[in-house]
Structures are given as structure tokens and as C-alpha cells.
Design an enzyme around this catalytic site. Structure first.
Site, mmCIF file in Angstrom:
data_model
loop_
_atom_site.group_PDB
_atom_site.id
_atom_site.type_symbol
_atom_site.label_atom_id
_atom_site.label_comp_id
_atom_site.label_asym_id
_atom_site.label_seq_id
_atom_site.Cartn_x
_atom_site.Cartn_y
_atom_site.Cartn_z
ATOM 1 C CG ASN A 4 -1.694 1.210 1.317
ATOM 2 O OD1 ASN A 4 -1.908 1.831 0.473
ATOM 3 N ND2 ASN A 4 -2.334 1.427 2.484
ATOM 4 C CE LYS A 6 0.062 3.651 4.868
ATOM 5 N NZ LYS A 6 0.029 3.694 6.110
ATOM 6 C CG HIS A 90 -5.899 2.111 4.849
ATOM 7 N ND1 HIS A 90 -5.453 2.930 5.683
ATOM 8 C CD2 HIS A 90 -4.884 1.069 4.777
ATOM 9 C CE1 HIS A 90 -4.400 2.580 6.243
ATOM 10 N NE2 HIS A 90 -3.923 1.500 5.675
ATOM 11 C CD GLU A 92 -3.125 5.693 6.515
ATOM 12 O OE1 GLU A 92 -3.199 5.608 5.533
ATOM 13 O OE2 GLU A 92 -2.158 4.982 7.139
ATOM 14 C CD GLU A 164 -3.877 -2.384 7.246
ATOM 15 O OE1 GLU A 164 -2.565 -2.636 6.818
ATOM 16 O OE2 GLU A 164 -4.394 -1.464 6.942
ATOM 17 N N GLY A 170 2.166 2.554 10.832
ATOM 18 C CA GLY A 170 3.056 3.672 10.545
ATOM 19 C C GLY A 170 3.524 3.796 11.858
ATOM 20 C CB SER A 210 5.078 -1.482 12.261
ATOM 21 O OG SER A 210 4.367 -0.175 12.343
#
Ligand code: PEP
Length: 246
Positions: A4, A6, A90, A92, A164, A170, A210
Site C-alpha cells: 500500500n 498510500k 483502510h 486512514e 490492521e 505507521g 509496521s
């Protein structure tokens, strides 16, 4: 192994990374490799990866087929740009762009209808984990994000789920393999309860948060972890390739 990207990489940087992945020796009998570049890089990825086994995904899409939805992109547009998959829900998108499990369900339906394979993301926040709500949150997200399939009692076996934990994305904090496995097993049991044994066994559940070259092996040793969704470590050729060789 799903990369991904991003909102990262210029066209030149993307070209270097795609060429690096493309020229590597990957045993596609053992691992499926997918990249999810930003929309403006999809065409480049499609051209460079033509004739390879590397798959391409969109990072998001709208559920409608066309119309007045400024800033959005349709399932068919993703397909035309060479995508076989699309990442949906996702964390985010849920946290920063107010996406809900209800819209994820609409998007999942539209993706399936259009012949795209959805990668549906779910995961709890740190607060939810600390309040011991992880399983409730995951169950609710699954029930709502896959509501239509639950009603029909049928989930296409190509659909992919990605666990996730938000606190691991991250942040450099990976869930321990045991913590991740516990949730993956919960998800598999949810699939068996809501669909059938075969669906539970077949659906692939990726771990994301991560993931790096030095933790992928341990994660992949867990019986219910079938692959990974990788953010930061997928932006460098060496680290992504080393993850694909777990
Ligand atoms: C992700 O974006 O899905 C992700 C898991 O990011 P990272 O690997 O950087 O934690």
C-alpha cells in the site's frame, strides 16, 4: 504480499520501484504480489507490469458507476487502469475521511459486482484495545462492512480481509505474532459462523501494521495469517522484496 503506497512516490520514484520489483526473481507459485499505487500512477504501473504476475490494486473507490461525484473514481475506471483488486475501508480512510463500515459495504458490493477483488480492512484503535473491546469492534466492523454478503449467506472466496490494528499502522509497533494470530483466528471463526467452513478456511486474511523484513517471517508462521498489507516498508525495493521472500 500487498504493497500500500498510500500518497507516496513521484512517477520517477514509482518507475524505479516497479522496475526493481519486476526484475527480481519472485516465486509466484509461493507468493502473490500486489501493488496499490496512487491513482495517478496506476497507468504507469499497468504499462510496466504488463505480462508479469504482479497484481495492481486501487487504494479506494466510489460505489457508483458514474455521475456527479467530484474527486471520486469508479470500479470500472479502476479496472480500465489495470486493477484486479481494491483496498477498502483502510483505517486512514475511516479516521481521516469519515468512511464508515456502511459505505465500505456499499463499496465491497460494487467491487464484487464489477469483478474487482476487495481487500476489506478492519482493526481496533489503541483505546479500544486497552478497553478490551477489540473483538467487539472487529465483529461489528465485519458485520457492517460485509452486511450484504452476510444477508445473502455468500461471500465470494476471492474476497480478502486485512486485519490492521490502528495502533500498529505507521507507528513501528507491530502486533506480536501471537496477538495478531488471536484476532485472525477470531475473524476466521466469524467467517465460519456467518458463511461456512469452506469460506472460513479459504478466505485470505492479511495482517497489516509496521510489517518489515525482520518481522514478516514470525508473522507468517502463524496458522491464520495468510499474508501482509505493507505500507512504509513497501516503498523501498529491497525491503519490499525481502518481505516477499519471507
Ligand atoms: C498500511 O498502510 O496498511 C500499513 C500497514 O502501513 P505500515 O506498514 O506503514 O504500518
Amino acid at each position: 504480499m500487498a504493497a500500500n503506497w498510500k500518497m507516496n512516490l513521484s512517477l520517477d520514484e514509482a518507475r524505479d520501484l516497479l522496475n526493481g520489483i519486476k526484475s527480481a526473481k519472485i516465486d509466484f507459485n509461493k507468493v502473490e504480489v500486489l501493488v496499490a499505487p496512487p491513482f495517478t500512477t496506476l497507468q504507469l504501473a499497468n504499462e510496466l507490469l504488463a505480462g508479469t504476475d504482479i497484481l495492481i490494486a486501487g487504494q479506494n473507490m466510489h460505489w457508483g458507476s458514474k455521475g456527479a461525484f467530484t474527486g471520486e473514481i469508479s470500479p470500472l475506471m479502476l479496472k480500465e487502469a489495470g486493477c484486479s483488486h481494491v483496498i477498502l475501508g483502510h483505517s486512514e480512510r475511516r479516521a481521516l475521511f469519515f468512511e464508515t463500515s456502511e459505505t465500505v459495504n456499499q463499496k465491497a458490493d460494487a467491487a464484487i459486482e464489477a469483478g474487482l477483488i476487495p481487500i476489506v480492512c478492519i482493526g481496533e484503535t489503541l483505546k479500544e484495545r486497552e478497553e478490551k473491546k477489540t473483538f467487539d469492534v472487529i465483529r461489528t466492523q465485519l458485520n457492517k462492512s460485509l452486511k450484504t454478503s452476510c444477508k445473502l449467506g455468500n461471500l465470494p472466496q476471492s474476497v480478502i480481509l486485512a486485519y490492521e490494528p490502528v495502533w500498529a499502522i505507521g507507528t513501528g509497533k507491530t502486533a506480536t505474532p501471537e496477538v495478531a494470530q488471536e484476532v485472525h483466528l477470531f475473524i476466521r471463526r466469524w467467517l465460519i459462523e456467518n458463511f461456512d467452513h469452506n469460506t472460513g478456511e479459504t478466505i485470505r486474511i492479511l495482517y497489516g501494521g509496521s510489517v518489515k523484513p525482520d518481522n514478516i517471517k514470525e508473522l507468517m508462521l502463524q496458522p491464520d495469517i495468510d499474508g501482509a498489507l505493507i505500507g512504509g516498508a513497501s516503498l523501498k525495493t529491497d525491503s519490499f522484496l525481502s518481505i516477499t521472500k519471507f
